[in-house]
Design an enzyme around this catalytic site. Structure first.
Site, PDB file in Angstrom:
ATOM      1  N   LYS A 108      75.671  62.554  97.001  1.00  0.00           N
ATOM      2  CA  LYS A 108      76.908  61.038  96.729  1.00  0.00           C
ATOM      3  C   LYS A 108      76.983  60.093  98.385  1.00  0.00           C
ATOM      4  O   LYS A 108      77.020  58.766  98.032  1.00  0.00           O
ATOM      5  CB  LYS A 108      78.070  61.759  96.119  1.00  0.00           C
ATOM      6  CG  LYS A 108      78.730  60.486  95.411  1.00  0.00           C
ATOM      7  CD  LYS A 108      78.422  60.813  94.019  1.00  0.00           C
ATOM      8  CE  LYS A 108      77.072  60.830  93.464  1.00  0.00           C
ATOM      9  NZ  LYS A 108      77.268  60.668  92.196  1.00  0.00           N
ATOM     10  N   TRP A 149      62.617  47.082  88.573  1.00  0.00           N
ATOM     11  CA  TRP A 149      62.491  48.670  90.003  1.00  0.00           C
ATOM     12  C   TRP A 149      60.711  48.814  90.532  1.00  0.00           C
ATOM     13  O   TRP A 149      60.200  49.042  89.618  1.00  0.00           O
ATOM     14  CB  TRP A 149      63.280  49.372  89.737  1.00  0.00           C
ATOM     15  CG  TRP A 149      63.287  50.481  90.361  1.00  0.00           C
ATOM     16  CD1 TRP A 149      64.395  50.750  91.768  1.00  0.00           C
ATOM     17  CD2 TRP A 149      62.672  51.970  90.180  1.00  0.00           C
ATOM     18  NE1 TRP A 149      64.415  52.271  92.547  1.00  0.00           N
ATOM     19  CE2 TRP A 149      63.409  53.004  91.903  1.00  0.00           C
ATOM     20  CE3 TRP A 149      61.398  52.114  90.628  1.00  0.00           C
ATOM     21  CZ2 TRP A 149      62.824  53.562  92.369  1.00  0.00           C
ATOM     22  CZ3 TRP A 149      60.966  53.224  90.915  1.00  0.00           C
ATOM     23  CH2 TRP A 149      61.798  54.242  91.752  1.00  0.00           C
ATOM     24  N   GLU A 194      77.139  68.335  95.278  1.00  0.00           N
ATOM     25  CA  GLU A 194      76.985  66.989  94.919  1.00  0.00           C
ATOM     26  C   GLU A 194      77.563  66.424  96.047  1.00  0.00           C
ATOM     27  O   GLU A 194      77.539  64.998  95.748  1.00  0.00           O
ATOM     28  CB  GLU A 194      77.590  66.715  93.706  1.00  0.00           C
ATOM     29  CG  GLU A 194      78.161  66.143  93.205  1.00  0.00           C
ATOM     30  CD  GLU A 194      77.282  64.342  92.768  1.00  0.00           C
ATOM     31  OE1 GLU A 194      76.487  64.977  92.604  1.00  0.00           O
ATOM     32  OE2 GLU A 194      77.608  64.310  92.260  1.00  0.00           O
ATOM     33  N   ARG A 208      69.738  48.558  86.834  1.00  0.00           N
ATOM     34  CA  ARG A 208      68.940  49.998  86.835  1.00  0.00           C
ATOM     35  C   ARG A 208      67.917  48.949  87.578  1.00  0.00           C
ATOM     36  O   ARG A 208      66.626  49.681  87.542  1.00  0.00           O
ATOM     37  CB  ARG A 208      68.018  49.349  84.688  1.00  0.00           C
ATOM     38  CG  ARG A 208      68.539  49.607  83.980  1.00  0.00           C
ATOM     39  CD  ARG A 208      68.590  48.811  82.807  1.00  0.00           C
ATOM     40  NE  ARG A 208      67.623  49.563  82.485  1.00  0.00           N
ATOM     41  CZ  ARG A 208      67.267  50.719  82.029  1.00  0.00           C
ATOM     42  NH1 ARG A 208      68.390  50.838  81.308  1.00  0.00           N
ATOM     43  NH2 ARG A 208      65.895  51.315  81.677  1.00  0.00           N
ATOM     44  N   LYS A 241      69.836  53.454  88.124  1.00  0.00           N
ATOM     45  CA  LYS A 241      70.285  54.392  87.367  1.00  0.00           C
ATOM     46  C   LYS A 241      69.626  54.926  86.549  1.00  0.00           C
ATOM     47  O   LYS A 241      69.472  56.031  86.198  1.00  0.00           O
ATOM     48  CB  LYS A 241      71.543  53.976  87.075  1.00  0.00           C
ATOM     49  CG  LYS A 241      72.268  54.382  85.410  1.00  0.00           C
ATOM     50  CD  LYS A 241      74.173  54.328  86.317  1.00  0.00           C
ATOM     51  CE  LYS A 241      74.479  55.315  85.671  1.00  0.00           C
ATOM     52  NZ  LYS A 241      75.086  55.721  86.468  1.00  0.00           N
ATOM     53  N   ASN A 253      59.252  47.046  80.665  1.00  0.00           N
ATOM     54  CA  ASN A 253      60.061  48.714  82.322  1.00  0.00           C
ATOM     55  C   ASN A 253      58.082  50.123  81.573  1.00  0.00           C
ATOM     56  O   ASN A 253      58.631  50.857  80.509  1.00  0.00           O
ATOM     57  CB  ASN A 253      61.172  48.562  81.051  1.00  0.00           C
ATOM     58  CG  ASN A 253      61.960  49.723  81.618  1.00  0.00           C
ATOM     59  OD1 ASN A 253      61.511  50.463  82.808  1.00  0.00           O
ATOM     60  ND2 ASN A 253      62.537  50.416  81.121  1.00  0.00           N
ATOM     61  N   GLY A 254      58.498  50.596  82.803  1.00  0.00           N
ATOM     62  CA  GLY A 254      56.830  51.540  82.998  1.00  0.00           C
ATOM     63  C   GLY A 254      56.398  51.257  83.562  1.00  0.00           C
ATOM     64  O   GLY A 254      56.672  50.987  84.295  1.00  0.00           O
ATOM     65  N   HIS A 305      72.722  80.178 108.566  1.00  0.00           N
ATOM     66  CA  HIS A 305      70.938  80.821 108.398  1.00  0.00           C
ATOM     67  C   HIS A 305      69.572  79.325 108.758  1.00  0.00           C
ATOM     68  O   HIS A 305      68.621  79.723 108.677  1.00  0.00           O
ATOM     69  CB  HIS A 305      70.583  81.620 107.111  1.00  0.00           C
ATOM     70  CG  HIS A 305      71.326  83.134 106.700  1.00  0.00           C
ATOM     71  ND1 HIS A 305      70.412  84.196 107.393  1.00  0.00           N
ATOM     72  CD2 HIS A 305      72.008  83.485 105.729  1.00  0.00           C
ATOM     73  CE1 HIS A 305      71.355  84.580 106.829  1.00  0.00           C
ATOM     74  NE2 HIS A 305      72.406  84.728 105.779  1.00  0.00           N
ATOM     75  N   CYS A 320      64.062  49.523  85.705  1.00  0.00           N
ATOM     76  CA  CYS A 320      63.805  47.448  85.072  1.00  0.00           C
ATOM     77  C   CYS A 320      64.788  47.822  84.363  1.00  0.00           C
ATOM     78  O   CYS A 320      65.094  48.480  83.305  1.00  0.00           O
ATOM     79  CB  CYS A 320      61.441  47.830  85.240  1.00  0.00           C
ATOM     80  SG  CYS A 320      60.816  48.030  86.483  1.00  0.00           S
ATOM     81  N   GLU A 375      73.590  58.767  99.197  1.00  0.00           N
ATOM     82  CA  GLU A 375      72.874  58.223  98.020  1.00  0.00           C
ATOM     83  C   GLU A 375      73.714  56.308  98.447  1.00  0.00           C
ATOM     84  O   GLU A 375      72.842  55.560  98.276  1.00  0.00           O
ATOM     85  CB  GLU A 375      73.542  58.150  96.412  1.00  0.00           C
ATOM     86  CG  GLU A 375      72.669  58.597  95.587  1.00  0.00           C
ATOM     87  CD  GLU A 375      73.544  59.291  94.028  1.00  0.00           C
ATOM     88  OE1 GLU A 375      72.514  58.629  92.890  1.00  0.00           O
ATOM     89  OE2 GLU A 375      74.555  60.165  94.167  1.00  0.00           O
TER      90      GLU A 375
HETATM   91  C1  G6P Z   1      69.566  58.812  88.425  1.00  0.00           C
HETATM   92  C2  G6P Z   1      71.184  58.054  88.864  1.00  0.00           C
HETATM   93  C3  G6P Z   1      72.013  59.976  89.142  1.00  0.00           C
HETATM   94  C4  G6P Z   1      71.559  60.754  88.044  1.00  0.00           C
HETATM   95  C5  G6P Z   1      69.911  60.592  87.400  1.00  0.00           C
HETATM   96  C6  G6P Z   1      70.169  61.385  86.381  1.00  0.00           C
HETATM   97  O1  G6P Z   1      68.711  59.105  89.970  1.00  0.00           O
HETATM   98  O2  G6P Z   1      71.101  57.751  90.478  1.00  0.00           O
HETATM   99  O3  G6P Z   1      72.710  59.265  89.419  1.00  0.00           O
HETATM  100  O4  G6P Z   1      72.442  61.668  88.263  1.00  0.00           O
HETATM  101  O5  G6P Z   1      69.461  59.640  87.514  1.00  0.00           O
HETATM  102  O6  G6P Z   1      70.571  60.802  85.578  1.00  0.00           O
HETATM  103  P1  G6P Z   1      70.789  61.153  84.569  1.00  0.00           P
HETATM  104  O7  G6P Z   1      71.044  59.851  83.241  1.00  0.00           O
HETATM  105  O8  G6P Z   1      69.774  62.042  83.211  1.00  0.00           O
HETATM  106  O9  G6P Z   1      71.991  61.930  83.741  1.00  0.00           O
END
Ligand code: G6P
Length: 606
Positions: free
Chosen positions: A483, A70, A479, A27, A601, A96-97, A502, A2, A486
């Protein structure tokens, strides 16, 4: 998660508020809305482009509050879009919250005759303020009293029609930043939409309320005691939050890699001593000498950085390391003491679960350290000490440049602690010298982006992907998979190469490709055997290998080469092609990687 943005001054607030929302779109983008006391409210499902279509020509005014949602409580819809109003349509709130006790508050307000129009938790705030306005003349007093009744988290802005110049902002758990301009003030969830107007900002702390007018602001605590806090200057300019000719922030930020790595290193390497100079840790130098164990806490991509850090710190500093997801750590009963340091890794410095883990660590007596990118963020402020990444603002939802700078920071931590303990001068110098060359090596990989774009075209057919790697590059495989998931919504699994037999190997056939991260390191031969196993089952293999390795080209279907480096630094190089691959796969599928569905994000809810 948000985004809120608000303005009070003498300019036309409408275009300004919309522009601010656009830079907060990472956001959330379930719905958008804007309220201007002099014109009214407009809300729309979807992102800012949808809201813009609905704004009438005569929508003008010198102040207003705006919001990007969001969704948590209530589906994404126009009805549930913020700002939310009271019964009289005089008071508006963007939030936001999560208001945890909203059900009981709502029931109580309904029994007093309040009519609710949305399914959100936020709406109770507007009605609560309305309720208290009956007993006070001052809007801010009504907000303050209302906040005493709510439980949960908020970063909020509120306005009422009767005082169009005034904005009341409050913070409890969700970030709020105040921007101080000349005869104008801004409020936002983070500094990015404020920076084009002013670099002078004030970060609100939990339990603080700000009363904002165009030429003044006052901050008080929830108990009404005054808070004195000067503005800090953000040292990145407006150009940093633009795409600079790239189609997406994600690509722009991957391409910034070499510059980011230079910035994280600047002034921190003592080459001739093989040491790292970390000014941010100096204040706790005495406590650090006693540390016998690290617990790294993080979420998402930052968690994978932590897993790589575990290999680094254990191998070279000889300190036992555990890596924990923020969301799990706080619900266990972790055994901590003063000889434990909890290291939080976070780009935003606001991730709710990571922050909760830091607080848990503190409560249990551990020293808390941060590796944080966002200057002045909550985790940066609440940890006992730490280092900033200096990666600049990261706008793409999927973290890219922040990750490589986190890895670099972890190498610096390894040098810092290693040289104090078991690491020889020779090893320290070797790592430090090689680290210095890493930015230009990343530049070499980026220059080869055309090859990765072609690979994305070739493999765009795949519905599933496996990513494998060993030792330092096992978390790189994790990772690579996240990625891809996502931003391209392709099912992907990251696995330790040795574990593949396994389970996941059962899925492999000629339509199920594997990306194998196989630099020429101490586990290369073992990795090679795993690639043979995949090929024997007809699975296509893309290898991320070290330049000069001709052998792998004969086995794998495709190869992406990265420059040669030492094992501890190899993840910083091998992860970059995986970031590019995910980006180009999303592009192939016509998706906007800056706005992956259902994601945000900065995850400021638990
Ligand atoms: C969200 C983002 C990720 C990020 C994660 C942790 O899920 O989409 O890309 O790695 O938050 O965020 P931070 O700001 O704590 O690194």
């Amino acid at each position: 998660m948000c985004g809120i943005f608000a303005y009070t001054g003498s300019k036309n607030a409408g275009p300004l508020l919309l522009k601010g929302l656009v830079s907060l779109e990472y956001r959330g983008y379930d719905s958008a809305g804007v309220f201007m006391p002099e014109s009214g409210v407009v809300r729309a499902k979807g992102a800012v482009a949808e809201l813009r279509k609905k704004i009438p020509k005569n929508f003008t005014g010198r102040s207003g509050i705006a919001h990007l949602r969001w969704a948590t409580h209530g589906e994404p819809s126009e009805k549930n879009a913020h700002p939310h109003a009271d019964c009289g349509g005089n008071i508006y709130v963007a939030h936001n919250g999560i208001i945890e006790n909203f059900r009981e508050l709502k029931r109580a307000l309904q029994s007093k005759g309040h009519t609710f129009r949305s399914d959100t938790d936020t709406e109770v705030l507007a009605h609560l303020i309305e309720e208290h306005m009956a007993h006070t003349k001052k809007f801010e007093h009504a907000v303050l009293t209302a906040l005493h009744e709510v439980r949960g988290t908020y970063g909020l802005v509120a306005q009422c029609k009767a005082n169009p110049d005034k904005i009341v902002a409050a913070r409890m758990g969700s970030p709020v930043v105040l921007g101080v301009g000349t005869r104008e003030r801004f409020v936002a969830s983070d500094p990015s939409p404020i920076i084009p107007h002013t670099q002078k900002v004030i970060f609100l702390e939990d339990g603080e309320v700000a009363v904002i007018m165009p030429t003044s602001h006052a901050i008080v605590k929830l108990d009404a005691t005054k808070v004195k806090r000067g503005a800090t200057t953000i040292d990145w300019g407006a150009e940093k939050v633009k795409k600079n000719g790239h189609k997406h922030f994600m690509l722009k930020e991957i391409m910034e890699g070499p510059e980011v790595l230079e910035n994280t290193l600047r002034g921190r390497l003592v080459l001739e001593k093989g040491r790292a100079k970390l000014g941010g840790l100096e204040s706790v130098a005495k406590e650090l000498k006693k540390i016998e164990r690290f617990i790294i806490v993080a979420c998402g991509t930052a968690y994978y950085a932590g897993l790589i850090g575990e290999y680094m710190l254990e191998e070279y500093a000889g300190i036992p390391v555990e890596v924990e997801l923020g969301s799990e750590f706080r619900y266990r009963s972790p055994v901590l003491n003063q000889r434990t340091a909890v290291i939080a890794i976070s780009q935003s410095g606001e991730t709710a679960d990571t922050l909760a883990a830091v607080r848990e660590g503190k409560k249990r007596g551990a020293l808390t350290l941060g590796i944080v990118n966002a200057v002045g963020s909550t985790i940066a402020r609440e940890t006992d000490a730490g280092v900033y990444n200096h990666a600049g603002p990261e706008m793409g939802v999927a973290s890219t440049k922040a990750l490589i700078s986190q890895l670099e920071a972890l190498v610096l931590f390894t040098l810092f602690f290693g040289r104090e303990r078991q690491m020889s001068l020779r090893t320290g110098c070797e790592i430090a010298q090689e680290l210095k060359t890493i930015p230009e090596k990343v530049a070499v990989i980026l220059a080869n982006h055309g090859k990765i774009e072609k690979l994305a075209k070739k493999y765009a057919y795949a519905r599933d992907f496996l990513f494998i790697g060993r030792k330092y590059n096992y978390p790189v495989a994790l990772e690579g998979a996240i990625k891809l998931k996502e931003v391209s919504y392709i099912h992907a699994e990251g696995y330790a190469s040795g574990e593949m037999k396994h389970g996941p190997i059962a899925m492999i056939d000629k339509k199920f490709p594997t990306v194998a991260v196989v630099p020429s390191d101490s586990v290369y031969e073992k990795n090679l055997s795993n690639i043979h196993e995949l090929k024997a089952r007809g699975g296509p293999v893309i290898a991320i290998a070290t330049e000069g390795n001709t052998e792998i080209a004969k086995i794998a279907d495709d190869c992406v080469y990265v420059p040669k480096t030492i094992e501890i630094l190899s993840p910083i190089l091998s992860v970059v092609p995986l970031q590019l691959f995910a980006y180009y796969m999303a592009h192939q599928k016509g998706l906007n990687p800056d706005r992956p569905r259902n994601l945000a994000k900065s995850v400021t809810v638990e």
